[in-house]
Scaffold this active site. Structure first.
Site, PDB file in Angstrom:
ATOM      1  CE  LYS A 196      -0.180   5.230  -1.736  1.00  0.00           C
ATOM      2  NZ  LYS A 196      -1.572   4.522  -2.374  1.00  0.00           N
TER       3      LYS A 196
ATOM      4  CB  SER B  70      -1.069  -0.072   1.155  1.00  0.00           C
ATOM      5  OG  SER B  70      -2.002   0.603   0.842  1.00  0.00           O
TER       6      SER B  70
ATOM      7  CD1 TRP C 100      -8.141   3.250  -0.529  1.00  0.00           C
ATOM      8  CD2 TRP C 100     -10.156   4.367  -1.345  1.00  0.00           C
ATOM      9  NE1 TRP C 100      -8.116   4.769  -0.208  1.00  0.00           N
ATOM     10  CE2 TRP C 100      -9.204   5.305  -0.649  1.00  0.00           C
ATOM     11  CE3 TRP C 100     -11.067   4.887  -2.008  1.00  0.00           C
ATOM     12  CZ2 TRP C 100      -9.404   6.638  -0.459  1.00  0.00           C
ATOM     13  CZ3 TRP C 100     -11.641   6.187  -1.835  1.00  0.00           C
ATOM     14  CH2 TRP C 100     -10.659   7.095  -1.205  1.00  0.00           C
TER      15      TRP C 100
ATOM     16  CG  HIS D 190      -5.902  -2.568   1.100  1.00  0.00           C
ATOM     17  ND1 HIS D 190      -5.272  -2.189   0.159  1.00  0.00           N
ATOM     18  CD2 HIS D 190      -5.303  -1.842   2.142  1.00  0.00           C
ATOM     19  CE1 HIS D 190      -4.065  -1.481   0.244  1.00  0.00           C
ATOM     20  NE2 HIS D 190      -4.314  -1.212   1.615  1.00  0.00           N
TER      21      HIS D 190
HETATM   22  C1  GCU Z   1      -5.128   4.766   2.532  1.00  0.00           C
HETATM   23  C2  GCU Z   1      -4.558   5.531   1.201  1.00  0.00           C
HETATM   24  C3  GCU Z   1      -4.136   4.717   0.169  1.00  0.00           C
HETATM   25  C4  GCU Z   1      -3.161   3.790   0.886  1.00  0.00           C
HETATM   26  C5  GCU Z   1      -3.366   3.095   2.162  1.00  0.00           C
HETATM   27  C6  GCU Z   1      -2.558   2.358   3.005  1.00  0.00           C
HETATM   28  O1  GCU Z   1      -5.958   3.921   2.206  1.00  0.00           O
HETATM   29  O2  GCU Z   1      -5.961   6.147   0.952  1.00  0.00           O
HETATM   30  O3  GCU Z   1      -3.718   5.315  -0.625  1.00  0.00           O
HETATM   31  O4  GCU Z   1      -2.458   2.877   0.034  1.00  0.00           O
HETATM   32  O5  GCU Z   1      -4.078   4.054   2.961  1.00  0.00           O
HETATM   33  O6  GCU Z   1      -1.572   2.499   2.844  1.00  0.00           O
HETATM   34  O7  GCU Z   1      -3.100   1.140   3.418  1.00  0.00           O
END
Ligand code: GCU
Length: 374
Positions: A218, A214, A305, A356
């Protein structure tokens, strides 16, 4: 002949340079277009680090443990401290490395960017979590290290004053458009783990993968893009501003990510809120910066998401760069069904029914893929 996939989302071309010329050879990609894209993502999206020339970074092992208490004798644990000093200010983060105790020659390794705190990457291994299955990683013959992102730079808005940011008080509440966001700092930290690996005799620094989930995913992609010492980058469910194409994306948008997490990014990124089509880049470029090295992404069917379709699209659109560089990229351009994995080329992927997260299932496949290619 490079085969170009259909460009349904109208993403900017990987092969047309800013001056309008077209990339036709691997050399033109490496010498011209790749650096240009890297600079664009740095300036417009993630931000650039400050001048680090007066920062002294010292990396040292503070403890070495081996014996029954460390994974029943199966691993050596080294605790490593990274200390950065600038003028009269300093900051420290630590990480623990596990190395298979029976290794006879240097082993490949995984670096996990742990955004879920010590509950999920406990160096003492009392709290076990499939987010970082270090015991399994060791049993499969890999070394591993995890650092906790919150020790490096806080994961909340605080005006860029603590952690790494402490070193640069002149930037507190005073970031210019292209100055660094937190993701860039976390990526910097993963590179310091690599610095340590380069000095560790039992780790083969040419075979190291950086892994994150997540926001950590990134970061792993951005780390791998910038630091070519990493042979592989793994992103789990990184979605918006990670592995997902922003144009036509469902779920989280740039507006939504910047509403809640503006500090992850450069301020320049704000320009593109509701103006995704005007971006001179998109996330397929982040993936393409890994070429010809290994990049692996995983997605979950219920992670709307992050948007699995947009996550897969970035791989499809990045594939031509792998072709140009003469290696097999993605094994197919059709989206795989859940529980299918694509392990043939240098762009690996699996899709899984579920929510997720990153767990044992994902790790087993990351390691299967690494066994084959790393
Ligand atoms: C939030 C955010 C995401 C990210 C996520 C995470 O949902 O909006 O962009 O990837 O957190 O890090 O679990």
């Amino acid at each position: 002949m490079v085969k170009i996939p259909e460009n349904k989302r109208n993403v900017p071309s990987l092969f047309v340079c800013q001056d309008g010329t077209e990339v036709k050879t691997a050399k033109e990609w490496v010498d011209k277009r790749r650096p240009e894209i890297l600079e664009m993502l740095r300036r417009e999206e993630y931000g650039r680090l400050p001048d680090m020339s007066d920062v002294k970074v010292d990396i040292h092992v503070t403890a070495v443990r081996q014996g029954e208490k460390i994974m029943n004798g199966r691993a050596v644990r080294k605790t490593v401290e990274v200390e950065a000093v600038r003028r009269d200010r300093h900051f420290i983060f630590t990480f623990d490395v596990f190395i298979p105790a029976n290794a006879e020659k240097p082993v490949p390794a995984f670096v996990e960017i742990c955004n879920r705190g010590s509950m999920n990457c406990d160096p003492a291994r009392e709290l076990l979590s499939s987010f970082y299955p270090a015991e399994t990683i060791i049993s499969r013959g890999y070394a591993c290290a995890a650092f906790r992102t919150h020790e490096v730079a806080p994961d909340y808005e605080e005006g860029f004053r603590t952690g790494f940011h402490r070193l640069f008080p002149e930037y507190a509440d005073n970031r210019a458009g292209d100055d660094w966001g937190t993701i860039t700092v976390w990526a910097w930290a993963a590179s310091r783990v690599m610095d340590y690996f380069e000095t560790e005799p039992m780790i083969d620094e040419k075979r190291v993968a950086v892994v994150g989930h997540s926001r950590g995913g990134k970061t792993s992609l951005w780390c791998g893009a910038q630091d070519e010492r990493f042979a592989m980058a793994v992103s789990s469910c990184s979605g918006n501003s990670g592995d997902a194409i922003s144009r036509g994306k469902t779920g989280e948008s740039i507006r939504q990510i910047l509403d809640r997490f503006p500090f992850w990014f450069a301020k320049n990124y704000q320009k593109y809120v509701d103006h995704e089509e005007e971006m001179p880049f998109d996330q397929h470029m982040l993936v393409a910066l890994m070429a010809p090295r290994l990049v692996y992404t995983s997605t979950k069917s219920n992670d709307s998401w992050a948007d699995p379709a947009s996550e897969f699209e970035s791989l499809v659109q990045a594939d031509p760069v792998y072709q140009l560089l003469g290696v097999k990229g993605l094994s197919q351009w059709e989206r795989p069904y859940p529980e299918q994995s694509l392990h043939e080329g240098h762009i690996g992927h699996h899709h899984k029914t579920g929510e997720h997260t990153m767990d044992d299932y994902d790790w087993d496949l990351y390691m299967d893929y690494a066994d084959k290619h790393l």
